[in-house]
Write a protein that holds these residues in place. Structure first.
Motif, PDB file in Angstrom:
ATOM      1  N   VAL A 102       0.836  -1.202   0.000  1.00 52.46           N
ATOM      2  CA  VAL A 102       0.000   0.000   0.000  1.00 52.46           C
ATOM      3  C   VAL A 102       0.873   1.255   0.000  1.00 52.46           C
ATOM      4  N   GLU A 103       1.960   1.231   0.761  1.00 51.71           N
ATOM      5  CA  GLU A 103       2.856   2.396   0.812  1.00 51.71           C
ATOM      6  C   GLU A 103       3.512   2.650  -0.539  1.00 51.71           C
ATOM      7  N   ASN A 104       3.962   1.592  -1.189  1.00 51.94           N
ATOM      8  CA  ASN A 104       4.576   1.740  -2.508  1.00 51.94           C
ATOM      9  C   ASN A 104       3.547   2.224  -3.531  1.00 51.94           C
ATOM     10  N   ALA A 105       2.333   1.697  -3.457  1.00 55.52           N
ATOM     11  CA  ALA A 105       1.279   2.116  -4.384  1.00 55.52           C
ATOM     12  C   ALA A 105       1.007   3.609  -4.242  1.00 55.52           C
ATOM     13  N   ALA A 106       0.891   4.083  -3.002  1.00 56.08           N
ATOM     14  CA  ALA A 106       0.640   5.510  -2.765  1.00 56.08           C
ATOM     15  C   ALA A 106       1.774   6.351  -3.342  1.00 56.08           C
ATOM     16  N   ARG A 107       2.998   5.915  -3.120  1.00 51.69           N
ATOM     17  CA  ARG A 107       4.164   6.662  -3.621  1.00 51.69           C
ATOM     18  C   ARG A 107       4.204   6.659  -5.142  1.00 51.69           C
ATOM     19  N   GLU A 108       4.058   5.497  -5.757  1.00 48.58           N
ATOM     20  CA  GLU A 108       4.129   5.381  -7.220  1.00 48.58           C
ATOM     21  C   GLU A 108       3.012   6.146  -7.925  1.00 48.58           C
ATOM     22  N   LEU A 109       1.830   6.137  -7.327  1.00 49.58           N
ATOM     23  CA  LEU A 109       0.682   6.799  -7.951  1.00 49.58           C
ATOM     24  C   LEU A 109       0.544   8.261  -7.541  1.00 49.58           C
ATOM     25  N   GLY A 110       1.342   8.686  -6.569  1.00 49.88           N
ATOM     26  CA  GLY A 110       1.258  10.071  -6.097  1.00 49.88           C
ATOM     27  C   GLY A 110      -0.048  10.369  -5.408  1.00 49.88           C
ATOM     28  N   ARG A 111      -0.552   9.388  -4.660  1.00 49.01           N
ATOM     29  CA  ARG A 111      -1.827   9.544  -3.961  1.00 49.01           C
ATOM     30  C   ARG A 111      -1.626   9.380  -2.461  1.00 49.01           C
ATOM     31  N   GLN A 112      -2.574   9.891  -1.708  1.00 48.54           N
ATOM     32  CA  GLN A 112      -2.542   9.779  -0.263  1.00 48.54           C
ATOM     33  C   GLN A 112      -3.104   8.441   0.193  1.00 48.54           C
ATOM     34  N   ILE A 113      -2.724   8.058   1.407  1.00 47.90           N
ATOM     35  CA  ILE A 113      -3.365   6.935   2.084  1.00 47.90           C
ATOM     36  C   ILE A 113      -4.430   7.540   2.977  1.00 47.90           C
ATOM     37  N   VAL A 114      -5.670   7.103   2.808  1.00 43.71           N
ATOM     38  CA  VAL A 114      -6.802   7.646   3.555  1.00 43.71           C
ATOM     39  C   VAL A 114      -7.484   6.538   4.336  1.00 43.71           C
ATOM     40  N   LYS A 115      -8.237   6.956   5.360  1.00 42.35           N
ATOM     41  CA  LYS A 115      -8.998   5.995   6.175  1.00 42.35           C
ATOM     42  C   LYS A 115     -10.478   6.209   5.988  1.00 42.35           C
TER      43      LYS A 115
END
Length: 115
Positions: A102-115
């Motif tokens: 999930v952390e790599n996905a957020a970084r690669e896609l330039g998106r935030q991690i949200v709850k």
């Protein structure tokens, strides 16, 4: 503007639009979290959809009916994305990308991690 420019420019623009639509340019990729709902609730990539890896084959059609759609997958460690990746490839999906965690996905896609 000469007649040639008035005719050719609109034709070139129309052809560009046709190619973009025909080949999927401008389509948003589908981002899929293949973890459990409990894991999803702890935080997920903004804009992602939840389809647990064991249900990816049955659930993919609801979010990506076109087998040429770009699909990004992620989970906690990358193991379940590999399983989901194999299922999607065997089902004929052509543009599937395993982003691992999930952390790599957020970084690669330039998106935030949200709850």
């Amino acid at each position: 503007m000469r007649i040639r420019e008035r005719v050719l420019l609109p034709l070139a623009l129309a052809l560009t639009m046709y190619v973009a639509v025909a080949f999927g340019a401008g389509k948003e990729p589908v981002v899929i979290d293949v973890r459990t709902e409990a894991e999803w609730n702890t935080g997920h990539v903004k804009g992602a959809v939840l389809i647990p890896h064991e249900r990816i084959g049955a659930g993919i059609g609801a979010v990506a009916g076109d087998k040429k759609s770009r699909i990004y997958l992620y989970c906690r460690t990358g193991r379940r994305t590999a399983l989901a990746f194999d299922v999607l490839k065997k089902a004929g999906y052509e543009d599937v990308i395993n982003l691992g965690t999930v952390e790599n996905a957020a970084r690669e896609l330039g998106r935030q991690i949200v709850k």
